[in-house]
Design an enzyme around this catalytic site. Sequence first.
Site, PDB file in Angstrom:
ATOM      1  N   HIS A 297       0.812  -1.222   0.000  1.00  0.00           N
ATOM      2  CA  HIS A 297       0.000   0.000   0.000  1.00  0.00           C
ATOM      3  C   HIS A 297       0.842   1.267   0.000  1.00  0.00           C
ATOM      4  O   HIS A 297       0.375   2.334   0.384  1.00  0.00           O
ATOM      5  CB  HIS A 297      -0.960   0.003   1.199  1.00  0.00           C
ATOM      6  CG  HIS A 297      -1.935  -1.128   1.152  1.00  0.00           C
ATOM      7  ND1 HIS A 297      -2.560  -1.608   2.271  1.00  0.00           N
ATOM      8  CD2 HIS A 297      -2.379  -1.894   0.127  1.00  0.00           C
ATOM      9  CE1 HIS A 297      -3.352  -2.627   1.933  1.00  0.00           C
ATOM     10  NE2 HIS A 297      -3.254  -2.815   0.633  1.00  0.00           N
TER      11      HIS A 297
ATOM     12  N   ALA B 296       1.302  -8.840  19.019  1.00  0.00           N
ATOM     13  CA  ALA B 296       2.308  -9.345  18.062  1.00  0.00           C
ATOM     14  C   ALA B 296       3.719  -9.126  18.601  1.00  0.00           C
ATOM     15  O   ALA B 296       4.610  -9.960  18.403  1.00  0.00           O
ATOM     16  CB  ALA B 296       2.135  -8.645  16.724  1.00  0.00           C
TER      17      ALA B 296
END
Length: 275
Positions: A121, A266
């Site tokens: 992106h 994470a």
Amino acid sequence: MAADLTSFHACLRSSSRILALVGAGLSASSGLPTFRGAGGLWRNHDAMDLATPDAFAADPSLVWQFYSARRAAALRASPNRAHYALAELARRNPNFLTLTQNVDGLSLRANHPSSQLLHLHGSLFALKCTSFYCDYSDNNNTTHPLTPALADPDSHSFIPAADLPHCPKCHTGLLRPGVVWFGEPLPWSVVHTADSFFEQGKVDLILVIGTSGSVYPAAGYVDRVRAQNGKVAIFNIDVDATDSDEERLLDAPDSERMQWIFKGDAAEWIPKALE
Ligand code: BV8
């Protein structure tokens, strides 16, 4: 029931071609807001509404303040242990490729080998000219605002187009952030490289890290791995698999397990999972 690190480590060691699809949750522990959930709003605007060509055409002042604020936040942030662990895996395994949906630049700052990192992106630190006749594009990591008018992202004031970033090449075109907005195609070179990775051999395992999987075609890469009978490991603070799904996925015998779900931050899970 926490996913089984032992069987995941065995799968990681026996996998030769590995993908990672990462999203905003990877950078959450670096202090950067995600798109959905609490972070999804910027000055009471839905970030998704601002990340479009129409929004930029309608109000370049607002959209440039949005991206200027995100540039500044990303530059203030630091990569976390998950960014470094992914970079280390890339150095260990030349057949590991990270597909990042993030535009914050933190994976590169964690010294992730750039040849094994695809920015699906774009980047907050890329700029391109909006003039039809101008091909200017460049990286711009400057730590100070791109124009004096963008110095205070909290000013909420209207910025005349003349005071927004303009092209240093044609001198007339308004510059825009080098990101992929909704409704825009992903960079052809990025899609080609990702496709080549699949064509070069079966992807044994995909790590799906900190992403809602709501944006396509990025999320489609997970389906492509599943379609090749590749295995999937999900790392998310808020997995919505129902208990029965989770039990089903996690109770399968190791040899048949096709998926792991690691619920949590994470930045905590990835270093342990990739050690
Ligand atoms: C396109 C750059 C076609 C800008 C972004 C099917 C096929 C193809 C397209 C579509 C399709 N269906 C719909 C579409 C259109 C659209 C789309 O996907 N819409 C969605 C909303 C339904 N797709 C497009 O428009 C794409 N272009 O298809 O073009 C085309 C082809 C030819 C010619 C013309 C057109 C372009 C999409 C790219 C949009 N740009 N970013 C910017 O950043 O400002 S996407 C943007 O949203 C971000 O990049 C980000 O990647 C994405 C949000 O996703 P996530 O990263 O997952 O973030 P999110 O907040 O959603 O989730 C965070 C997750 O982390 C959560 O699950 C949370 O639980 C978890 N989490 C939080 N904290 C932690 C954590 N996990 C672990 N640890 C933590 N600490």
